[in-house]
Motif scaffolding. Structure first.
Motif, PDB file in Angstrom:
ATOM      1  N   LEU A 338      29.270-149.739 -29.035  1.00 13.29           N
ATOM      2  CA  LEU A 338      27.931-149.250 -28.668  1.00 13.29           C
ATOM      3  C   LEU A 338      28.001-148.245 -27.527  1.00 13.29           C
ATOM      4  CD1 LEU A 338      25.854-152.568 -28.929  1.00 13.29           C
ATOM      5  CD2 LEU A 338      25.840-150.616 -30.495  1.00 13.29           C
ATOM      6  N   VAL A 339      28.921-148.446 -26.607  1.00 13.67           N
ATOM      7  CA  VAL A 339      29.088-147.479 -25.513  1.00 13.67           C
ATOM      8  C   VAL A 339      29.500-146.118 -26.065  1.00 13.67           C
ATOM      9  CG1 VAL A 339      30.534-146.874 -23.538  1.00 13.67           C
ATOM     10  CG2 VAL A 339      29.533-149.152 -23.689  1.00 13.67           C
ATOM     11  N   LEU A 340      30.487-146.099 -26.972  1.00 14.01           N
ATOM     12  CA  LEU A 340      30.929-144.823 -27.544  1.00 14.01           C
ATOM     13  C   LEU A 340      29.809-144.144 -28.325  1.00 14.01           C
ATOM     14  CD1 LEU A 340      34.507-145.734 -28.854  1.00 14.01           C
ATOM     15  CD2 LEU A 340      33.872-144.731 -26.662  1.00 14.01           C
ATOM     16  N   ILE A 341      28.967-144.923 -28.990  1.00  9.91           N
ATOM     17  CA  ILE A 341      27.905-144.351 -29.815  1.00  9.91           C
ATOM     18  C   ILE A 341      26.726-143.870 -28.983  1.00  9.91           C
ATOM     19  CG2 ILE A 341      26.191-144.927 -31.584  1.00  9.91           C
ATOM     20  CD1 ILE A 341      28.291-146.882 -32.749  1.00  9.91           C
ATOM     21  N   LEU A 342      26.323-144.673 -28.003  1.00  5.92           N
ATOM     22  CA  LEU A 342      25.071-144.426 -27.287  1.00  5.92           C
ATOM     23  C   LEU A 342      25.228-143.565 -26.041  1.00  5.92           C
ATOM     24  CD1 LEU A 342      23.479-147.998 -27.573  1.00  5.92           C
ATOM     25  CD2 LEU A 342      23.072-145.982 -29.019  1.00  5.92           C
ATOM     26  N   ALA A 345      25.145-137.475 -25.501  1.00  7.39           N
ATOM     27  CA  ALA A 345      25.905-136.418 -26.181  1.00  7.39           C
ATOM     28  C   ALA A 345      27.151-136.960 -26.874  1.00  7.39           C
ATOM     29  CB  ALA A 345      26.286-135.299 -25.220  1.00  7.39           C
ATOM     30  N   GLY A 346      27.353-138.251 -26.843  1.00  7.65           N
ATOM     31  CA  GLY A 346      28.506-138.830 -27.520  1.00  7.65           C
ATOM     32  C   GLY A 346      29.826-138.494 -26.897  1.00  7.65           C
ATOM     33  N   ARG A 347      29.849-138.126 -25.622  1.00  2.91           N
ATOM     34  CA  ARG A 347      31.088-137.745 -24.933  1.00  2.91           C
ATOM     35  C   ARG A 347      31.226-138.531 -23.625  1.00  2.91           C
ATOM     36  NH1 ARG A 347      33.554-133.025 -26.676  1.00  2.91           N
ATOM     37  NH2 ARG A 347      32.431-131.902 -28.320  1.00  2.91           N
ATOM     38  N   PRO A 348      31.607-139.788 -23.703  1.00  2.92           N
ATOM     39  CA  PRO A 348      31.791-140.566 -22.479  1.00  2.92           C
ATOM     40  C   PRO A 348      32.950-140.019 -21.656  1.00  2.92           C
ATOM     41  CG  PRO A 348      32.613-141.766 -24.375  1.00  2.92           C
ATOM     42  CD  PRO A 348      31.907-140.562 -24.907  1.00  2.92           C
ATOM     43  N   PRO A 349      32.895-140.156 -20.332  1.00  2.00           N
ATOM     44  CA  PRO A 349      33.995-139.674 -19.489  1.00  2.00           C
ATOM     45  C   PRO A 349      35.267-140.495 -19.709  1.00  2.00           C
ATOM     46  CG  PRO A 349      32.392-140.891 -18.181  1.00  2.00           C
ATOM     47  CD  PRO A 349      31.800-140.737 -19.545  1.00  2.00           C
ATOM     48  N   LEU A 350      36.359-139.943 -19.231  1.00  3.02           N
ATOM     49  CA  LEU A 350      37.667-140.567 -19.457  1.00  3.02           C
ATOM     50  C   LEU A 350      37.744-142.009 -18.955  1.00  3.02           C
ATOM     51  CD1 LEU A 350      40.591-140.376 -20.412  1.00  3.02           C
ATOM     52  CD2 LEU A 350      41.174-139.330 -18.199  1.00  3.02           C
ATOM     53  N   PRO A 351      37.267-142.347 -17.744  1.00  2.00           N
ATOM     54  CA  PRO A 351      37.356-143.756 -17.315  1.00  2.00           C
ATOM     55  C   PRO A 351      36.635-144.719 -18.261  1.00  2.00           C
ATOM     56  CG  PRO A 351      36.861-142.342 -15.444  1.00  2.00           C
ATOM     57  CD  PRO A 351      36.726-141.494 -16.668  1.00  2.00           C
ATOM     58  N   VAL A 352      35.496-144.288 -18.822  1.00  3.15           N
ATOM     59  CA  VAL A 352      34.767-145.146 -19.762  1.00  3.15           C
ATOM     60  C   VAL A 352      35.576-145.317 -21.043  1.00  3.15           C
ATOM     61  CG1 VAL A 352      32.673-145.352 -21.142  1.00  3.15           C
ATOM     62  CG2 VAL A 352      32.541-144.508 -18.785  1.00  3.15           C
ATOM     63  N   VAL A 353      36.163-144.231 -21.532  1.00  4.06           N
ATOM     64  CA  VAL A 353      36.983-144.315 -22.744  1.00  4.06           C
ATOM     65  C   VAL A 353      38.172-145.249 -22.512  1.00  4.06           C
ATOM     66  CG1 VAL A 353      38.417-143.014 -24.361  1.00  4.06           C
ATOM     67  CG2 VAL A 353      36.284-142.024 -23.513  1.00  4.06           C
ATOM     68  N   VAL A 354      38.792-145.148 -21.349  1.00  3.99           N
ATOM     69  CA  VAL A 354      39.918-146.023 -21.020  1.00  3.99           C
ATOM     70  C   VAL A 354      39.479-147.485 -21.062  1.00  3.99           C
ATOM     71  CG1 VAL A 354      41.465-146.738 -19.158  1.00  3.99           C
ATOM     72  CG2 VAL A 354      41.201-144.308 -19.691  1.00  3.99           C
TER      73      VAL A 354
END
Length: 515
Positions: A338-342, A345-354
């Motif tokens: 849900l974080v990746l989707i919501l 702009a669909g572009r979470p920062p690097l720390p969130v992706v990690v």
């Protein structure tokens, strides 16, 4: 392996006897011989290591398209759906082969199946290195899935035979850890070799290594020390009513269905990320450099290694937390998707992706709960068959998720080889749906399992666990069998073709030896 002729409303399955307590249990149940009370030796670890080596190769071969996907798209002129077709076929064959593989392992033993597995995978990878069109490549990946399917069940059977019950959780986690080594090699190292040597030499070398490893497995097998002396040997042809009865008996146990949904929910969608769509998502949707994307895939593997070590030790000491742990991990993975989707702009920062990658990496290790349920609630001669049944769950989830993501990408952005963040946001909604369905079914079977135990207790029947309002108690198995025998209610093992309702896949239904 059944109790007295007297019948009961709810037959009780008694897990396999714990080494050290086997004398008391076998005294209460005629015809049940005790396990041989020997200690784990260096030979046990050597046998396990030989089998785990095949699993390293299997996970490497399975994961190789994770970083080779873009190169495969160029070499074979593939669309997103066709690229997903590789993984779908490979994992689909894996899932379909689980029950036949379990039956074959019970019939022929794990060494022969591991030998067949490494020869099949080596041949498939060599064929894959030579292809230049879609259809032959698809055939090679399907053959690879067939070899892969023979591996993990065989390794778990070695664990059950060469290690006591109290070490099963820990050694199973070590086995998964070895698989993570293969996944590790399939990230940055494989990326470097592909760019340095090219497609054909890379996959030909990988296939050759599998063929050479077969030499390790040529030595004849010996009797496993923790096999029961009275374990039923499978004789005669593999097929017929006996095989169907074993499969049906394993499935009708509540633990069988709970294990299936545990494996599907914890492992399915994280596998979609690691095996195929994670690397393209990171490079195409988020615009990360290939080196950074490979590093994040590597982080997924390292997170799985650490989680395997922690989860194996925790579950070995506290079997009662098994199902709650699986539910918690599944909810965390759902939040990650849900974080990746919501994210705007669909572009979470690097720390969130990690952070999301780390959360998803725990799914695979948590799926080991399913194998513990299969081990604990089936007689030894049916462990591999039951393991195959629950193992289908995760790979069914992975096949469905992989297919849906590929189809949605082609539907949203038809004809494109590189997809945008918006397309991936829509495609990942399918993974949310798969996770939600799995969670609902997992919780449903968990609650049904607890209800079955409580109802059996209310009727005064013997159960492997005693549930209370805020806690539970594990019951000494010798006491359980003796009490049930006196009441004429015990059925040791699952009666063929009949469900065992009371001993369920409840979170506390581990054997005392696991603690």
């Amino acid at each position: 392996m059944s109790g007295p002729a007297r019948t009961s409303t709810v037959p009780v399955t008694v897990p396999t006897a714990v080494p050290g307590r086997a004398q008391a249990v076998s005294a209460a149940v005629p015809g049940r011989a005790p396990a041989v009370p020997v200690r784990v030796s260096g030979r046990s670890w050597l046998v396990w290591g030989a089998g785990a080596g095949v699993y390293v190769l299997a996970v490497f071969h399975r994961s190789s398209l994770g970083v080779a996907g873009p190169l495969a798209t160029q070499r074979l002129s593939l669309s997103a759906s066709q690229l997903a077709g590789f993984v779908m076929l490979q994992l689909g064959v894996y899932a379909l082969m689980q029950v036949p593989t379990g039956i074959l392992v019970d019939r022929f033993g794990p060494r022969r199946m591991l030998l067949a597995a490494t020869l099949t995978m080596g041949t498939a990878q060599i064929l894959f290195s030579l292809v230049h069109s879609y259809a032959p490549a698809l055939l090679a990946r399907g053959l690879l899935g067939c070899g892969d399917a023979m591996t993990y069940i065989s390794v778990l059977r070695l664990v059950a035979g060469w290690f006591p019950a109290r070490r099963y959780a820990a050694v199973t986690s070590f086995s998964s850890l070895m698989g993570s080594v293969g996944n590790l090699v399939a990230t940055i190292p494989l990326t470097g070799v592909l760019h340095g040597l090219g497609w054909t030499p890379t996959f030909a070398i990988a296939g050759g290594l599998s063929l050479l490893y077969a030499l390790v497995l040529l030595r004849p097998a010996t009797q496993a020390p923790f096999r029961e002396a009275g374990e039923r040997a499978a004789t005669g042809p593999v097929g017929g009513r006996r095989v169907w009865d074993e499969v049906r008996a394993a499935w009708r146990l509540p633990a069988g269905r709970l294990g299936f949904w545990v494996h599907l929910t914890t492992m399915g969608c994280p596998t979609v990320f690691s095996v195929l769509w994670g690397y393209p998502y990171l490079t195409q949707a988020l615009g990360f450099a290939p080196a950074l994307a490979s590093s994040l895939v590597l982080l997924f593997v390292v997170g799985g290694v650490v989680a395997n070590l922690v989860i194996g030790q925790v579950l070995g000491r506290r079997p009662e937390v098994r199902t709650p742990l699986a539910i918690a991990v599944s909810v965390a993975c759902l939040m990650g998707w849900l974080v990746l989707i919501l994210w705007p702009a669909g572009r979470p920062p690097l720390p969130v992706v990690v952070a999301v990658v780390v959360v998803l990496s725990v799914g695979g290790p948590a799926s080991s709960v399913a194998f513990m349920l299969a081990r604990d609630y089936n007689p030894r001669h049916r462990i591999s068959t039951a393991t195959g049944l629950v193992n289908i769950g995760g790979f069914c989830g992975a096949v469905v998720g992989t297919f849906l993501v590929g189809r949605i990408l082609d539907w949203v952005e038809p004809g494109r080889a590189v997809h945008t963040a918006a397309a991936y946001r829509i495609a990942f909604c399918a993974l949310v749906a798969v996770t939600v369905v799995g969670l609902v079914r997992m919780v449903t079977w968990w609650l049904r399992s607890r209800a079955a135990v409580l109802l059996a207790q209310a009727r005064g029947e013997s159960t492997p666990v005693r549930l209370h309002r805020l806690r539970f108690e594990l019951v000494d198995q010798a006491e359980l069998v003796a009490e049930a025998r006196r009441a004429g209610r015990a059925t040791v093992g699952a009666p063929t073709g009949r469900p065992a309702a009371a001993p369920s896949g409840d979170e506390g239904a581990g054997r005392p030896g696991d603690r």
